[in-house]
Design a protein around this motif. Structure first.
Motif, PDB file in Angstrom:
ATOM      1  N   LEU A  25      63.367 -16.625  27.482  1.00 24.43           N
ATOM      2  CA  LEU A  25      62.683 -16.756  26.195  1.00 24.43           C
ATOM      3  C   LEU A  25      61.640 -17.868  26.256  1.00 24.43           C
ATOM      4  CD1 LEU A  25      62.374 -16.015  23.209  1.00 24.43           C
ATOM      5  CD2 LEU A  25      64.267 -17.587  22.703  1.00 24.43           C
ATOM      6  N   THR A  26      61.981 -18.980  26.875  1.00 31.68           N
ATOM      7  CA  THR A  26      61.040 -20.085  27.006  1.00 31.68           C
ATOM      8  C   THR A  26      59.835 -19.673  27.828  1.00 31.68           C
ATOM      9  OG1 THR A  26      62.875 -21.674  26.896  1.00 31.68           O
ATOM     10  CG2 THR A  26      60.765 -22.485  27.732  1.00 31.68           C
ATOM     11  N   ARG A  27      60.082 -18.955  28.913  1.00 32.47           N
ATOM     12  CA  ARG A  27      58.967 -18.485  29.748  1.00 32.47           C
ATOM     13  C   ARG A  27      58.087 -17.506  28.975  1.00 32.47           C
ATOM     14  NH1 ARG A  27      60.513 -17.148  35.570  1.00 32.47           N
ATOM     15  NH2 ARG A  27      60.025 -19.367  35.748  1.00 32.47           N
ATOM     16  N   ALA A  28      58.708 -16.585  28.229  1.00 32.19           N
ATOM     17  CA  ALA A  28      57.934 -15.623  27.432  1.00 32.19           C
ATOM     18  C   ALA A  28      57.102 -16.350  26.385  1.00 32.19           C
ATOM     19  CB  ALA A  28      58.882 -14.624  26.765  1.00 32.19           C
ATOM     20  N   TRP A  29      57.679 -17.389  25.776  1.00 29.63           N
ATOM     21  CA  TRP A  29      56.991 -18.190  24.757  1.00 29.63           C
ATOM     22  C   TRP A  29      55.784 -18.908  25.350  1.00 29.63           C
ATOM     23  CZ3 TRP A  29      57.906 -23.835  24.327  1.00 29.63           C
ATOM     24  CH2 TRP A  29      57.257 -24.398  23.213  1.00 29.63           C
ATOM     25  N   VAL A  30      55.971 -19.578  26.475  1.00 35.97           N
ATOM     26  CA  VAL A  30      54.876 -20.314  27.119  1.00 35.97           C
ATOM     27  C   VAL A  30      53.776 -19.349  27.550  1.00 35.97           C
ATOM     28  CG1 VAL A  30      54.238 -21.709  29.122  1.00 35.97           C
ATOM     29  CG2 VAL A  30      56.353 -22.212  27.893  1.00 35.97           C
ATOM     30  N   THR A  31      54.163 -18.232  28.146  1.00 35.05           N
ATOM     31  CA  THR A  31      53.177 -17.260  28.624  1.00 35.05           C
ATOM     32  C   THR A  31      52.389 -16.651  27.477  1.00 35.05           C
ATOM     33  OG1 THR A  31      54.619 -16.732  30.504  1.00 35.05           O
ATOM     34  CG2 THR A  31      52.859 -15.178  30.015  1.00 35.05           C
ATOM     35  N   GLU A  32      53.082 -16.304  26.393  1.00 28.68           N
ATOM     36  CA  GLU A  32      52.404 -15.693  25.242  1.00 28.68           C
ATOM     37  C   GLU A  32      51.425 -16.674  24.613  1.00 28.68           C
ATOM     38  OE1 GLU A  32      51.297 -12.631  23.550  1.00 28.68           O
ATOM     39  OE2 GLU A  32      53.377 -12.242  24.137  1.00 28.68           O
ATOM     40  N   ARG A  33      51.792 -17.925  24.545  1.00 28.19           N
ATOM     41  CA  ARG A  33      50.906 -18.937  23.956  1.00 28.19           C
ATOM     42  C   ARG A  33      49.688 -19.193  24.843  1.00 28.19           C
ATOM     43  NH1 ARG A  33      52.782 -22.736  20.171  1.00 28.19           N
ATOM     44  NH2 ARG A  33      51.768 -24.417  21.336  1.00 28.19           N
ATOM     45  N   TYR A  92      57.358 -18.044  18.984  1.00 31.52           N
ATOM     46  CA  TYR A  92      56.943 -16.880  19.777  1.00 31.52           C
ATOM     47  C   TYR A  92      56.376 -15.783  18.874  1.00 31.52           C
ATOM     48  CZ  TYR A  92      57.451 -12.831  22.892  1.00 31.52           C
ATOM     49  OH  TYR A  92      57.226 -11.693  23.638  1.00 31.52           O
ATOM     50  N   LEU A  93      57.074 -15.495  17.776  1.00 35.25           N
ATOM     51  CA  LEU A  93      56.626 -14.453  16.859  1.00 35.25           C
ATOM     52  C   LEU A  93      55.330 -14.854  16.151  1.00 35.25           C
ATOM     53  CD1 LEU A  93      60.008 -13.313  15.262  1.00 35.25           C
ATOM     54  CD2 LEU A  93      58.702 -12.196  17.079  1.00 35.25           C
ATOM     55  N   ARG A  94      55.208 -16.119  15.779  1.00 34.79           N
ATOM     56  CA  ARG A  94      53.985 -16.573  15.126  1.00 34.79           C
ATOM     57  C   ARG A  94      52.780 -16.442  16.063  1.00 34.79           C
ATOM     58  NH1 ARG A  94      56.769 -21.981  12.590  1.00 34.79           N
ATOM     59  NH2 ARG A  94      57.569 -21.044  10.658  1.00 34.79           N
ATOM     60  N   THR A  95      52.991 -16.728  17.330  1.00 32.48           N
ATOM     61  CA  THR A  95      51.917 -16.590  18.308  1.00 32.48           C
ATOM     62  C   THR A  95      51.457 -15.144  18.403  1.00 32.48           C
ATOM     63  OG1 THR A  95      52.775 -18.458  19.602  1.00 32.48           O
ATOM     64  CG2 THR A  95      51.272 -16.952  20.723  1.00 32.48           C
ATOM     65  N   ARG A  96      52.409 -14.225  18.447  1.00 31.68           N
ATOM     66  CA  ARG A  96      52.066 -12.806  18.537  1.00 31.68           C
ATOM     67  C   ARG A  96      51.388 -12.322  17.245  1.00 31.68           C
ATOM     68  NH1 ARG A  96      54.319  -9.862  22.685  1.00 31.68           N
ATOM     69  NH2 ARG A  96      54.366  -7.959  21.423  1.00 31.68           N
ATOM     70  N   ILE A  97      51.877 -12.772  16.103  1.00 35.16           N
ATOM     71  CA  ILE A  97      51.280 -12.359  14.832  1.00 35.16           C
ATOM     72  C   ILE A  97      49.849 -12.876  14.722  1.00 35.16           C
ATOM     73  CG2 ILE A  97      51.384 -12.719  12.329  1.00 35.16           C
ATOM     74  CD1 ILE A  97      54.420 -12.568  12.560  1.00 35.16           C
ATOM     75  N   ALA A  98      49.595 -14.079  15.203  1.00 32.31           N
ATOM     76  CA  ALA A  98      48.234 -14.628  15.170  1.00 32.31           C
ATOM     77  C   ALA A  98      47.287 -13.758  15.988  1.00 32.31           C
ATOM     78  CB  ALA A  98      48.237 -16.065  15.693  1.00 32.31           C
ATOM     79  N   LYS A  99      47.763 -13.260  17.127  1.00 25.88           N
ATOM     80  CA  LYS A  99      46.924 -12.378  17.949  1.00 25.88           C
ATOM     81  C   LYS A  99      46.710 -11.041  17.254  1.00 25.88           C
ATOM     82  CE  LYS A  99      48.321 -14.371  22.402  1.00 25.88           C
ATOM     83  NZ  LYS A  99      48.906 -14.096  23.730  1.00 25.88           N
ATOM     84  N   ILE A 100      47.742 -10.533  16.595  1.00 27.64           N
ATOM     85  CA  ILE A 100      47.611  -9.267  15.864  1.00 27.64           C
ATOM     86  C   ILE A 100      46.611  -9.427  14.719  1.00 27.64           C
ATOM     87  CG2 ILE A 100      48.828  -7.589  14.429  1.00 27.64           C
ATOM     88  CD1 ILE A 100      51.342  -8.178  16.093  1.00 27.64           C
ATOM     89  N   ASP A 101      46.698 -10.526  13.989  1.00 28.22           N
ATOM     90  CA  ASP A 101      45.761 -10.781  12.898  1.00 28.22           C
ATOM     91  C   ASP A 101      44.313 -10.786  13.399  1.00 28.22           C
ATOM     92  OD1 ASP A 101      47.761 -10.969  11.036  1.00 28.22           O
ATOM     93  OD2 ASP A 101      47.852 -13.156  11.040  1.00 28.22           O
ATOM     94  N   LYS A 102      44.113 -11.343  14.568  1.00 33.48           N
ATOM     95  CA  LYS A 102      42.752 -11.497  15.102  1.00 33.48           C
ATOM     96  C   LYS A 102      42.211 -10.207  15.705  1.00 33.48           C
ATOM     97  CE  LYS A 102      40.002 -14.629  17.965  1.00 33.48           C
ATOM     98  NZ  LYS A 102      40.038 -15.814  18.866  1.00 33.48           N
TER      99      LYS A 102
END
Length: 218
Positions: A25-33, A92-102
């Motif tokens: 989860l930490t790796r997925a979070w860092v990579t997504e950000r 992690y979810l906020r990072t993905r939502i920010a990309k979806i918004d954009k």
């Protein structure tokens, strides 16, 4: 313990399942950000993590009010671990939502990107784009000629759909040796990825290796 410690030996067979999930989860979070575009939704990992969070919340609720010192100490440990997981999931979810918004319109029109959305994210992207288009039409698009009202117009060979900048520079660390040299598109720059090496390079040059687990963003 810092992020490097958490990510270390992520594939260790002797680690408890909960620790491995925390590392993944930490790796997925860092990579997504760090990545400029949306990455595939880790459905299996998130199912396990969300299930564990739900179980821990139930344990805490059942034990609240227990005056046994040992039980209270155990609850403190569980709550600390629970907050760690919840922080990572929320961020992690906020990072993905920010990309979806954009880039909602781009994702909905690109099959590869659309397949990376979870069911909830796909629903959110559709709702977001519908509301955005309705707002634009009521605010100013309705006053334009019909030929100029499309948000996905490609007239003149120029697309109005904003896309992620895949030439964004990222920090990448090799997790294993890569046999073939990596060539940065549009340049004569090439380099070899060797385990442990860290580079600053365009995302487009290392995307494939990050996706297949040969490298990680840091």
């Amino acid at each position: 313990m810092d992020i490097d410690d958490i990510l270390a030996e992520v594939s260790g067979d002797g680690l408890p399942a909960e620790t491995r999930d925390l590392q993944e989860l930490t790796r997925a979070w860092v990579t997504e950000r760090s990545a400029p575009e949306l990455l595939p939704w880790p459905s299996d990992l998130m199912e396990r993590v969300l299930g564990r969070i739900h179980q821990q919340i139930e344990v805490v609720e059942e034990q609240v009010g227990n005056v046994d010192p040992k039980t209270n100490f155990r609850l403190i440990i569980i709550q600390t671990e629970l907050e760690r997981f919840k922080f990572l999931v929320r961020s992690y979810l906020r990072t993905r939502i920010a990309k979806i918004d954009k880039h909602a319109l781009y994702m909905l029109n690109n099959p590869t990107q659309k397949a990376r959305l979870s069911a909830s994210e796909l629903q959110y992207a559709n709702s977001h784009q519908t509301l955005l288009e309705a707002h634009y039409r009521s605010s100013f698009l309705s006053q334009f000629p019909a030929s100029l009202q499309r948000l996905d117009d490609t007239a003149g060979g120029i697309s109005m759909i904003e896309q992620p900048d895949t030439d964004t520079a990222v920090f990448v660390r090799a997790l294993r040796d890569v046999e073939e040299p990596i060539v940065v598109e549009g340049t004569d720059i090439g380099f070899e990825l060797r385990r442990g090496d860290v580079y600053v390079v365009r995302w487009s040059a290392v995307r494939e290796h990050v996706m297949n687990g040969g490298a990680e963003l840091i």
